[in-house]
Design a protein around this motif. Structure first.
Motif, PDB file in Angstrom:
ATOM      1  N   MET A 214       0.709  -1.295   0.175  1.00  0.00           N
ATOM      2  CA  MET A 214       0.087  -0.135  -0.077  1.00  0.00           C
ATOM      3  C   MET A 214       0.788   1.309   0.090  1.00  0.00           C
ATOM      4  SD  MET A 214      -2.812  -1.322   2.719  1.00  0.00           S
ATOM      5  CE  MET A 214      -3.769   0.202   2.870  1.00  0.00           C
TER       6      MET A 214
ATOM      7  N   THR B 165      -7.662  -1.433   1.838  1.00  0.00           N
ATOM      8  CA  THR B 165      -7.458  -0.637   1.048  1.00  0.00           C
ATOM      9  C   THR B 165      -8.609   0.792   0.782  1.00  0.00           C
ATOM     10  OG1 THR B 165      -6.663  -2.293  -0.565  1.00  0.00           O
ATOM     11  CG2 THR B 165      -7.534  -0.301  -1.733  1.00  0.00           C
TER      12      THR B 165
ATOM     13  N   ASP C 245      -5.369  -6.890  -0.402  1.00  0.00           N
ATOM     14  CA  ASP C 245      -6.290  -6.693   0.719  1.00  0.00           C
ATOM     15  C   ASP C 245      -6.743  -8.077   1.334  1.00  0.00           C
ATOM     16  OD1 ASP C 245      -7.980  -5.513   2.498  1.00  0.00           O
ATOM     17  OD2 ASP C 245      -8.965  -4.162   0.784  1.00  0.00           O
TER      18      ASP C 245
END
Length: 315
Positions: free
Chosen positions: A38, A82, A278
């Motif tokens: 991320m 996310t 995720d």
């Protein structure tokens, strides 16, 4: 019947427990760290550590597993890494696409397969039987995404009867939703109808050789009457098995079709979540799909007992 049902319920609970363990730990040992993914390649170690703490990734895996299972039992699937959105809400929004699509496709495949299988069985070895079996062989051999592309080319691009993709939304009404799901449902249903028709034909042919079928014909019933009154019910057990497996496949295996038609369903959600690492979304959606598969198999077992009372006495 009660004892039979309780035994199947116990088997269902054990299967769910084993499935949750496998799903969690297989996904958790997959390479790649969600926090690092991320934040990107140039993220500082302290920033990654802070995000891991925020996401709850710094606690032992067994504690995360217990928290995950406990949350699911209360309807809390966690929060997406996310999108920072509750996973339960994401699943609920997309279930209203995937579930109607699976039910629509299952209804179409059953409506196609039952008459086709019975027609082929009643005309064994004749032209009608050969034609139906040839069509089903083609249906089994051709993948559903090819059917999807052909349907888009013919009915969306050339004839312009349907849209090439997208979901109308339930605010537009039931008819608009079913219309937007028609081409995806047909593309999913055709290969499954081919399989189900072949199973139906084989099951009916096995039943037609039984003594009670010959007795029914000897009493004056026509072949069609014998098939409908006595053959169909006795041939349903293998057919019910395939129908249960097909529903599970249609619900969990529509990822490619949802991609082709750009449908915001569970399959597309899993695909996007895997790409974004995720994990909590992937684990929860896969567990929900496994739950649906196991519950459908449980329902099929109960249907067996209703169709064939001998199963209840053996348990």
């Amino acid at each position: 019947m009660l004892r039979y049902t309780l035994k199947r319920l116990l088997s269902l609970c054990i299967s769910l427990g084993v499935a949750s363990l496998l799903i969690f730990f297989v996904i958790e040992i997959a390479p790649g760290d969600p926090a690092s993914f991320m934040l990107g390649l140039n993220a500082q170690p302290d920033t990654i550590a802070a995000l891991r703490t925020e996401l709850g990734l710094d606690v032992p895996k067994w504690q995360r597993y217990v928290a995950w299972v406990s949350g699911m039992l209360t309807g809390d699937f966690g929060t997406s890494y996310t999108y920072r959105t509750p996973v339960a809400q994401m699943i609920s929004d997309r279930m209203w696409v995937s579930l109607p699509l699976a039910l629509y496709a299952l209804a179409l495949s059953t409506l196609i397969a039952f008459p086709a299988g019975m027609y082929a069985a009643a005309r064994r070895g004749r032209t009608g039987d050969v034609a139906v079996m040839g069509a089903t062989q083609l249906g089994v051999a051709v993948p559903n995404f090819w059917f999807a592309m052909m349907l888009v080319l013919i009915f969306a691009i050339n004839l312009r009867w349907f849209s090439a993709g997208g979901f109308a939304g339930w605010d537009k009404g039931f008819g608009a939703v079913m219309w937007s799901l028609t081409l995806p449902a047909i593309s999913l249903a055709l290969p499954q109808a081919a399989i189900l028709a072949r199973v139906m034909r084989s099951a009916l042919l096995d039943v037609m050789n039984e003594d009670f079928m010959r007795t029914a014909r000897a009493k004056g019933l026509t072949s069609a009457q014998t098939l409908w009154r006595h053959g169909l019910r006795n041939a349903l057990i293998p057919v019910l098995t395939i129908i249960g497996l097909q529903f599970s496949f249609l619900l969990a295996g529509g990822i490619i079709i949802e991609q082709v038609f750009y449908l915001p369903g569970l399959g597309r959600l899993v695909f996007q979540s895997i790409s974004a690492r995720d994990l909590i979304v992937v684990e929860s959606v896969v567990m929900l799909l496994v739950f649906c598969v196991i519950v459908v198999n449980f329902a099929v077992d109960l249907a067996y007992a209703i169709v064939d009372p001998r199963l209840r006495t053996r348990s």
